[in-house]
Design a protein around this motif. Structure first.
Motif, PDB file in Angstrom:
ATOM      1  N   GLN A   1       0.853  -1.194   0.000  1.00 46.58           N
ATOM      2  CA  GLN A   1       0.000   0.000   0.000  1.00 46.58           C
ATOM      3  C   GLN A   1       0.882   1.235   0.000  1.00 46.58           C
ATOM      4  OE1 GLN A   1      -3.270   0.455   3.000  1.00 46.58           O
ATOM      5  NE2 GLN A   1      -2.252   2.389   3.465  1.00 46.58           N
TER       6      GLN A   1
ATOM      7  N   THR B   1       0.637   5.307   0.842  1.00 49.44           N
ATOM      8  CA  THR B   1      -0.196   6.333   1.475  1.00 49.44           C
ATOM      9  C   THR B   1       0.356   7.693   1.082  1.00 49.44           C
ATOM     10  OG1 THR B   1      -0.723   4.892   3.346  1.00 49.44           O
ATOM     11  CG2 THR B   1      -1.042   7.251   3.663  1.00 49.44           C
TER      12      THR B   1
ATOM     13  N   GLN C   1      -2.664  -0.783  -3.137  1.00 49.08           N
ATOM     14  CA  GLN C   1      -3.685   0.074  -2.560  1.00 49.08           C
ATOM     15  C   GLN C   1      -3.155   1.509  -2.432  1.00 49.08           C
ATOM     16  OE1 GLN C   1      -6.948  -1.109  -1.691  1.00 49.08           O
ATOM     17  NE2 GLN C   1      -6.103  -2.759  -2.964  1.00 49.08           N
TER      18      GLN C   1
ATOM     19  N   ASN D   1      -3.888   5.014  -0.382  1.00 47.67           N
ATOM     20  CA  ASN D   1      -4.577   5.776   0.659  1.00 47.67           C
ATOM     21  C   ASN D   1      -4.223   7.248   0.570  1.00 47.67           C
ATOM     22  OD1 ASN D   1      -5.674   3.414   1.758  1.00 47.67           O
ATOM     23  ND2 ASN D   1      -5.323   4.104   3.854  1.00 47.67           N
TER      24      ASN D   1
ATOM     25  N   PHE E   1      -8.174   6.941  -5.128  1.00 49.12           N
ATOM     26  CA  PHE E   1      -7.850   6.537  -3.753  1.00 49.12           C
ATOM     27  C   PHE E   1      -8.710   5.348  -3.335  1.00 49.12           C
ATOM     28  CE2 PHE E   1      -6.814  11.219  -3.406  1.00 49.12           C
ATOM     29  CZ  PHE E   1      -5.436  11.029  -3.381  1.00 49.12           C
ATOM     30  N   THR E   2      -8.099   4.414  -2.617  1.00 48.68           N
ATOM     31  CA  THR E   2      -8.830   3.232  -2.156  1.00 48.68           C
ATOM     32  C   THR E   2      -9.061   3.220  -0.649  1.00 48.68           C
ATOM     33  OG1 THR E   2      -6.736   2.013  -2.023  1.00 48.68           O
ATOM     34  CG2 THR E   2      -8.007   1.806  -4.061  1.00 48.68           C
ATOM     35  N   GLY E   3      -8.546   4.227   0.048  1.00 46.14           N
ATOM     36  CA  GLY E   3      -8.737   4.303   1.487  1.00 46.14           C
ATOM     37  C   GLY E   3      -8.222   5.626   2.013  1.00 46.14           C
ATOM     38  N   VAL E   4      -8.432   5.866   3.302  1.00 43.99           N
ATOM     39  CA  VAL E   4      -7.993   7.112   3.921  1.00 43.99           C
ATOM     40  C   VAL E   4      -7.227   6.795   5.200  1.00 43.99           C
ATOM     41  CG1 VAL E   4     -10.132   7.415   5.243  1.00 43.99           C
ATOM     42  CG2 VAL E   4      -8.707   9.414   4.709  1.00 43.99           C
ATOM     43  N   THR E   5      -6.180   7.582   5.460  1.00 40.93           N
ATOM     44  CA  THR E   5      -5.376   7.447   6.678  1.00 40.93           C
ATOM     45  C   THR E   5      -5.470   8.740   7.465  1.00 40.93           C
ATOM     46  OG1 THR E   5      -3.815   5.904   5.661  1.00 40.93           O
ATOM     47  CG2 THR E   5      -3.057   7.101   7.606  1.00 40.93           C
TER      48      THR E   5
ATOM     49  N   TYR F   1     -14.748   3.009   2.056  1.00 39.10           N
ATOM     50  CA  TYR F   1     -13.307   3.278   2.051  1.00 39.10           C
ATOM     51  C   TYR F   1     -12.682   2.777   3.354  1.00 39.10           C
ATOM     52  CZ  TYR F   1     -13.788   6.209  -2.092  1.00 39.10           C
ATOM     53  OH  TYR F   1     -14.038   6.671  -3.359  1.00 39.10           O
TER      54      TYR F   1
ATOM     55  N   THR G   1      -7.719   3.832   7.971  1.00 39.69           N
ATOM     56  CA  THR G   1      -6.494   3.629   8.740  1.00 39.69           C
ATOM     57  C   THR G   1      -6.344   4.785   9.708  1.00 39.69           C
ATOM     58  OG1 THR G   1      -5.371   2.410   6.972  1.00 39.69           O
ATOM     59  CG2 THR G   1      -3.982   3.443   8.638  1.00 39.69           C
TER      60      THR G   1
END
Length: 536
Positions: free
Chosen positions: A251, A253, A295, A297, A335-339, A368, A371
């Motif tokens: 991943q 970020t 991934q 983020n 984007f596939t996710g958020v931190t 989403y 993290t």
């Protein structure tokens, strides 16, 4: 280039008020009788860092001392991370190990697994305070390792495999080994846990503390070698030089945004200012991540004192979440996710506010993965780890920035990293926890009796390492590269997260079976570091 360090002043105030930087419940001093010349140095300090072995109050380890049976059993059970018996007496124990004895939980657990049967006398006594021999150690370890194998593999070994190993080793004193224990003892030898010398195996010789450290370390290593970690790279600040290493990540970020909160009732996601912004040429970076099929983020940073006020400002939170959602769902970035990297919450009263904010955020972006980064909980009480665990898909423990100016405590000594991991695991399961590693150096320049702390650039530290007149070694128990030299500015002491120290933190993460490691930030890591990650 040297940057004057701005360390966590609030946390340091707590340390200073306690009178010492060594207020942590871990050993941060070296053993006086374990030196760089000792073959067992790495094993002793590694096990000490993770709390498997201890020294004595006079700061000695006494490597030539011997171990009792019960002491070794405790080491083995802890190394295997086996659950010790509760002390209820249900599991049973040798007749001379009472429930009130300190070693009962460990001996009872090993007894239940039938690892100790051969050590009991005709009356069922274990003789826990008797010195343990090399033969006994090999047999116990062999039994423990064989237990982890399939029934088919165990049968194959006990029927024929051990005999092949015996013939291969041809120890001069093999006849002195208990013939009933040969399958188990030779399995420990086969796995590289124990070995002999030109004179033989020395089966009746008492085990020394230095041998015990080496054996337990090798037992741990057999498990560590089988474990894999996810690798999360933070592409932030000056990370373009590392772009071609993205295929080594699981991943990436992107450190491309931060919270902007200047007036009550209003906030937004900012992506154009400060060092946390979307860079020009971002398209190449995103495409590289896409080609690597990893991934992606989006990291949101905030570390201002007004964070606690923002967490009580519901209208501002709603505006921010809408702003974040707009960028997060922008198809250009994919984007596939958020931190969420909200730092500096020291007051416990902020904990429920932050948890409530995370709930609202998660409800707004349910598809989403979330993290959440956290700081070690020694001083940062504004993070409810139980609630964060319930809300987050991944938790990143930033186990660094312990830096203390007066005592010259560096950013991430391994014993403190270990302690932070253990404390966090009380609330966050290992399958969800990622160990954060920060590639950095801490430099103290002392002139006229006054020491000042700086954070030098990694490139400058690497150049210094290659310069003449520089003394360097692995600083123990910190497991950080220590560099010292003199020039016209004064005397210099640097602690550096080099490849060897990064490797030891990877080892720590594997020991605990964590989900993975994260790299802050990608642009600071050297080619040597990336070669390490490639080999893992």
């Amino acid at each position: 280039m040297l940057k004057k360090a701005v360390v966590q002043t609030a946390a340091l105030f707590v340390l200073a008020s306690a009178g010492t930087a060594y207020a942590y419940d871990v050993s941060l001093k070296p053993f006086t009788d374990v030196t760089n010349e000792d073959w067992f140095q790495n094993e002793v300090y590694s096990l000490s860092a993770i709390g498997i072995i201890d020294g004595y109050s006079d700061l000695t380890y006494k490597p030539e001392g011997t171990l009792t049976r019960e002491a070794f059993i405790k080491l083995l059970m802890n190394a295997n991370r086996e659950e010790a018996a509760s002390g209820s007496g249900v599991a049973g124990a040798p007749v001379d190990v009472e429930q009130s004895r300190w070693s009962y939980p460990f001996v009872s657990a090993a007894y239940e697994r039938k690892w100790l049967d051969f050590m009991l006398d005709s009356q069922g006594k274990f003789h826990p305070d008797q010195s343990i021999t090399r033969e006994e150690v090999a047999s116990i370890v062999g039994k423990a390792l064989l237990d982890a194998q399939t029934a088919e593999a165990r049968n194959s070994w006990t029927l024929q495999g051990w005999q092949n190993e015996k013939n291969k080793r041809n120890f001069a004193d093999s006849d002195a080994l208990n013939q009933n224990l040969l399958p188990y003892a030779y399995y420990a030898v086969k796995q590289g846990i124990m070995e002999g010398d030109q004179l033989g195996f020395h089966p009746k010789q008492s085990l020394t503390r230095k041998e015990a450290a080496a054996i337990i370390y090798r037992v741990i290593q057999t498990e560590v070698d089988t474990r894999e970690l996810d690798t999360v790279g933070f592409y932030a600040i000056n990370s373009y030089p590392a772009i071609n290493h993205m295929p080594l990540l699981d991943q990436v970020t992107f450190g491309w945004s931060h919270l902007k909160y200047e007036t009550p009732g209003n906030a937004q996601l900012e992506t154009t200012t400060t060092e946390y912004h979307i860079p020009s040429g971002w398209e190449e970076v995103v495409q590289t991540a896409n080609t690597a099929n990893i991934q992606k983020n989006l990291m949101v940073y905030y570390g201002e004192k007004t964070l606690k006020d923002f967490l009580k400002d519901e209208p501002a939170q709603k505006a921010f979440i809408q702003s974040l959602k707009g960028v997060l769902t922008d198809a250009r970035y994919g984007f596939t996710g958020v931190t969420m990297d909200f730092e500096g919450l020291m007051d416990a009263t902020s904990a429920p506010d932050y948890s409530q904010f995370l709930k609202a955020l998660k409800a707004a972006i349910p598809t989403y993965p979330l993290t959440v980064t956290i700081q070690p909980d020694y001083y940062y009480k504004g993070y409810d780890l139980k609630e964060i665990n319930a809300l987050a898909d991944i938790v990143v423990l930033m186990a660094y920035d312990f830096t203390h100016n007066d005592s010259k405590l560096p950013s991430a000594p391994l014993p403190l990293v270990n302690d932070a991991v253990k404390r966090t695991l009380a609330f966050v399961p290992k399958e969800k926890l990622v160990l954060g590693i920060s590639k950095q150096a801490n430099q103290w320049i002392t002139a006229n009796g006054v020491a000042e702390l700086y954070n030098p650039e990694i490139e400058a530290v690497e150049k210094r390492l290659a310069s003449p007149g520089v003394n360097q070694s692995m600083s123990l128990p910190y497991f950080l590269r220590e560099i010292s030299f003199q020039d016209d500015r004064g005397s210099h002491d640097i602690y550096y997260e080099d490849t060897a120290s990064v490797d030891k933190k990877v080892w720590l993460a594997k020991y605990y079976g964590l989900k993975g490691i994260s790299l802050w930030y990608m642009g600071n890591y050297t080619e040597s570091d990336w070669a390490l990650f490639d080999s893992k």
